[in-house]
Write a protein that holds these residues in place. Structure first.
Motif, PDB file in Angstrom:
ATOM      1  N   ASP A 169       0.840  -1.187   0.000  1.00 51.07           N
ATOM      2  CA  ASP A 169       0.000   0.000   0.000  1.00 51.07           C
ATOM      3  C   ASP A 169       0.876   1.239   0.000  1.00 51.07           C
ATOM      4  O   ASP A 169       1.931   1.276   0.630  1.00 51.07           O
ATOM      5  N   ASP A 170       0.422   2.292  -0.706  1.00 48.71           N
ATOM      6  CA  ASP A 170       1.149   3.541  -0.658  1.00 48.71           C
ATOM      7  C   ASP A 170       0.771   4.356   0.584  1.00 48.71           C
ATOM      8  O   ASP A 170       1.276   5.436   0.802  1.00 48.71           O
ATOM      9  N   LYS A 171      -0.129   3.814   1.375  1.00 53.51           N
ATOM     10  CA  LYS A 171      -0.466   4.447   2.649  1.00 53.51           C
ATOM     11  C   LYS A 171      -1.100   3.396   3.539  1.00 53.51           C
ATOM     12  O   LYS A 171      -1.399   2.287   3.115  1.00 53.51           O
TER      13      LYS A 171
ATOM     14  N   ALA B 289      -0.894  -0.346 -11.202  1.00 50.92           N
ATOM     15  CA  ALA B 289      -1.790   0.163 -10.164  1.00 50.92           C
ATOM     16  C   ALA B 289      -2.838  -0.897  -9.860  1.00 50.92           C
ATOM     17  O   ALA B 289      -3.399  -1.510 -10.769  1.00 50.92           O
ATOM     18  N   VAL B 290      -3.082  -1.117  -8.581  1.00 48.94           N
ATOM     19  CA  VAL B 290      -4.024  -2.135  -8.124  1.00 48.94           C
ATOM     20  C   VAL B 290      -5.174  -1.447  -7.404  1.00 48.94           C
ATOM     21  O   VAL B 290      -4.966  -0.522  -6.621  1.00 48.94           O
TER      22      VAL B 290
ATOM     23  N   VAL C 183       0.095   1.604  -5.962  1.00 50.51           N
ATOM     24  CA  VAL C 183       0.894   1.443  -7.172  1.00 50.51           C
ATOM     25  C   VAL C 183       2.162   0.690  -6.803  1.00 50.51           C
ATOM     26  O   VAL C 183       2.819   1.008  -5.811  1.00 50.51           O
ATOM     27  N   ALA C 184       2.514  -0.337  -7.605  1.00 51.86           N
ATOM     28  CA  ALA C 184       3.703  -1.150  -7.361  1.00 51.86           C
ATOM     29  C   ALA C 184       4.615  -1.102  -8.578  1.00 51.86           C
ATOM     30  O   ALA C 184       4.163  -0.919  -9.708  1.00 51.86           O
TER      31      ALA C 184
ATOM     32  N   HIS D 114      -0.684   9.029  -9.866  1.00 47.12           N
ATOM     33  CA  HIS D 114       0.675   8.701  -9.411  1.00 47.12           C
ATOM     34  C   HIS D 114       1.709   9.279 -10.367  1.00 47.12           C
ATOM     35  O   HIS D 114       2.715   9.862  -9.937  1.00 47.12           O
ATOM     36  N   LYS D 115       1.475   9.139 -11.674  1.00 46.62           N
ATOM     37  CA  LYS D 115       2.411   9.666 -12.659  1.00 46.62           C
ATOM     38  C   LYS D 115       2.482  11.190 -12.576  1.00 46.62           C
ATOM     39  O   LYS D 115       3.561  11.782 -12.685  1.00 46.62           O
TER      40      LYS D 115
END
Length: 663
Positions: free
Chosen positions: A99-101, A270-271, A288-289, A373-374
């Motif tokens: 997770d990004d958070k 991205a998931v 995002v991974a 994200h980009k």
């Protein structure tokens, strides 16, 4: 880096049974973990000629210095061992779905004497019931606040609970009937646990029974004229309904499922996952991974399932998992997750109906997440500078390319061939400088010839504008005195007062394609006598950077910010070209429909197309509105309206065949 041949096991020494393998680097660190149904076949694929491997796979085997494996009895055991090793070693070359958070959970501590409801984050603990995760902590706190008036269980910390017990006076929630106050003995432990279990049942989706029970009690209180109690129950019922409105109903059959979607590019994935319980969306997660391996969507789904569900408790695994593509070992996953859950688990790709629609919604969320994200990544000045420096170093440029132009070709079976030119300055798109080209000098589908034409036209225009420029008489390009160098001040057209469209000299030209497209672009520059504008091509398949006259591509590291910037520029050029192509196809479609309208010549047809712009707008127009177009009378307007009305909605014209196609 190590040569894979130095540590390659003898083929006969590798077993053919299922198992799990580990690649280690020279320091003994595990860099990659994988599983295989046949260890010999799988490991042998890593030790072929490095030139035939995907660049990311080649980097992994050259980073490693040894390989080892463990044989297992079944594929389920292989999955379990792979998960354990990934968890233990955190290999750098495995896809990491993190997770990004930290997402908030609603937790009920059923392992305590007096269970407590709270909003928390982080790892799960045994004996605690979890609901969610949720996108925002404030959203679940609002829901909890509504439900506490119906299920007045404890929500205070242990310190507050003990202090209230010592002084014999409850906290504020106890006074306003949002807590049953077990701290001062208003309810005993057994009764308080029943309240907590009712709260958990409601959050778990068993809502209808509670709503009906409160309705019965409300009507009963009203029948005996206990209006105060009836009013309280009415408010409780309102609180329950308001809490239910916060959880969207997506399935009417009480579906228990996780809906998963991915949005991919060659570097990242991205998931998004929606948790649906009892037909309602109970939680949502997304992150995002980095893509470290060269695996397809089905492989990414398999990695995701392993990391998301392996090691989870039974109540965290749904009855059904909806995925965008079936992993190769889907049946093995179903067996593993079914054993953990204690009942059957189904993994499938939805084909139609509500479940398909919901997955499309989840996919849109994933695409938006990747785009956001980009955007955030591109807005970082330090990262942009790093990207430009990496491109300068990789391509051996004299300076960082502050202005980069990228070209892409778009066509449909050789018809309506168009090209796009997008411009990035200082790592950011400069949309006012974007240009579109209609390719006219090329017959059929020939991207190489089309690329030669567009590069010729763009840079011939640059030379022509310089010939007309008083600042640079004769149109000669001197890199030492050139005011256009590296994004210098743009010259202004003395007649119009506007900036010249093609006056800038780019620091780098990028073409979408490999050696053939690069060679065509270089030939165009040579024919114009331009020899000081750097050129490269970015091939989609392996994200290789090709430069003129070189047999081998430049391979930028997967994590390179320079590669990320080149990829963004290429993707933007592709998007811009596709948009132009669709616009021209739409106009061609309108022209095709209007060919047979009596009394409508070429001039009036073009006037009509320019006025409305698209078939959709023309179809929506009334006869009176069509007749307002100069040169179009009421009789002709009626014929036009009949022609466009006869075309099925959602139809288009195949520009290759001229036939109308329904969708």
């Amino acid at each position: 880096m190590a040569d894979p041949s130095t540590y390659r096991p003898k083929p006969g020494s590798i077993p053919t049974q299922p198992g799990v393998y580990r690649f280690r680097d020279k320091d003994g660190r595990v860099v990659y973990v994988g599983k295989a149904k046949n260890l010999r076949a799988r490991l042998s694929s890593y030790f072929q000629d490095v030139a035939h491997l995907h660049p990311r796979t080649a980097t992994m085997v050259m980073t490693a210095a040894s390989v080892e494996w463990t044989v297992v009895a079944t594929e389920v055991e292989a999955l379990q061992l792979e998960y354990s090793w990934i968890k233990e070693y955190d290999p750098r070359f495995n896809v990491k779905y993190r997770d990004d958070k930290s997402y908030p959970w609603l937790a009920i501590t059923m392992n305590e004497e007096f269970p407590r409801v709270m909003v928390g984050r982080g790892a799960k603990k045994k004996g605690v019931k979890y609901f969610g995760p949720y996108g925002h902590a404030w959203a679940i706190r609002e829901t909890v606040d509504l439900l506490l008036r119906v299920f007045p269980m404890r929500s205070c910390s242990n310190g507050v609970f003990k202090r209230s017990a010592q002084i014999g006076r409850p906290c504020l929630l106890g006074y306003i009937d949002k807590c049953a106050a077990p701290c001062v003995g208003r309810v005993d432990a057994e009764e308080h646990r029943r309240i907590a279990e009712d709260f958990a049942d409601f959050m778990g989706g068993r809502t209808e029974a509670f709503v009906k029970r409160i309705e019965r009690e409300m009507y009963a209180a009203s029948a005996v004229e206990d209006f105060e109690r009836a009013a309280r129950l009415r408010d409780d019922l309102g609180a329950l309904n308001k809490a239910l409105q916060k959880q969207a109903v997506v399935f009417g059959d009480g579906t228990d499922a996780d809906v998963i979607a991915l949005a991919e590019d060659p570097l990242e994935v991205a998931v998004q996952i929606f948790h649906v319980r009892s037909g309602r969306i109970r939680g949502q997660r997304g992150w995002v991974a980095d893509r470290v391996e060269d695996i397809d969507t089905a492989g990414l789904v398999g990695e995701f399932l392993l990391q998301l569900y392996a090691g989870e408790e039974a109540d965290s695994i749904p009855r059904e998992i909806l995925v965008p593509a079936m992993p190769e070992d889907a049946r093995t996953f179903e067996q593993l997750l079914g054993e953990t859950r204690g009942s059957k688990v189904s993994i499938r790709v939805p084909q139609r109906g509500d479940k398909r629609s919901l997955q499309e919604t989840v996919a849109k969320n994933a695409a938006q997440s990747l785009a956001l994200h980009k955007t955030r990544r591109a807005s970082d000045l330090t990262v942009r500078n790093q990207a430009l420096e990496e491109i300068q170093e990789a391509l051996d440029l004299p300076s960082a390319p502050l202005r980069i132009e990228c070209y892409d070709i778009s066509n449909l079976q050789g018809t309506e061939v168009v090209a796009s030119m997008v411009v990035f300055e200082d790592g950011l798109p400069r949309k006012s400088e974007y240009r579109r080209f209609v390719i006219r000098g090329v017959d059929g589908q020939n991207d190489v010839a089309s690329m030669h034409e567009v590069i010729t036209r763009r840079f011939r225009r640059m030379l022509d504008e310089r010939l007309d420029s008083p600042e640079l008489p004769g149109g000669e390009i001197d890199r030492d005195t050139d005011p256009f160098k590296d994004g210098g001040p743009m010259l202004v057209d003395p007649d119009t007062g506007r900036p010249r469209k093609f006056a800038y000299v780019p620091g780098l030209v990028v073409v979408d394609g490999g050696p053939p497209q690069v060679a065509a672009a270089q030939r165009a520059l040579d024919e114009l006598g331009i020899d000081d504008i750097p050129l490269c091509g970015l091939a989609k398949r392996l994200e290789e950077v090709w430069v003129p006259g070189e047999q081998d591509p430049v391979i930028l590291p997967r994590s390179s910010e320079g590669l990320y910037l080149l990829q963004r520029i290429r993707d933007e050029a592709h998007r811009f070209a596709i948009a132009h192509h669709r616009s021209r196809r739409s106009k061609t479609m309108v022209e095709s429909l209007l060919d047979d309208v009596p009394g409508l010549g070429e001039v009036r047809r073009k006037t009509l197309i320019k006025h409305f712009g698209s078939l959709r707008k023309l179809r929506a127009a009334t006869i009176e509105q069509i007749a307002e177009v100069p040169g179009i009378g009421t009789r002709t307007a009626t014929a036009i309206a009949e022609a466009v009305a006869s075309t099925p909605r959602g139809a288009s014209v195949n520009t290759a065949t001229g036939e109308i196609e329904e969708h």
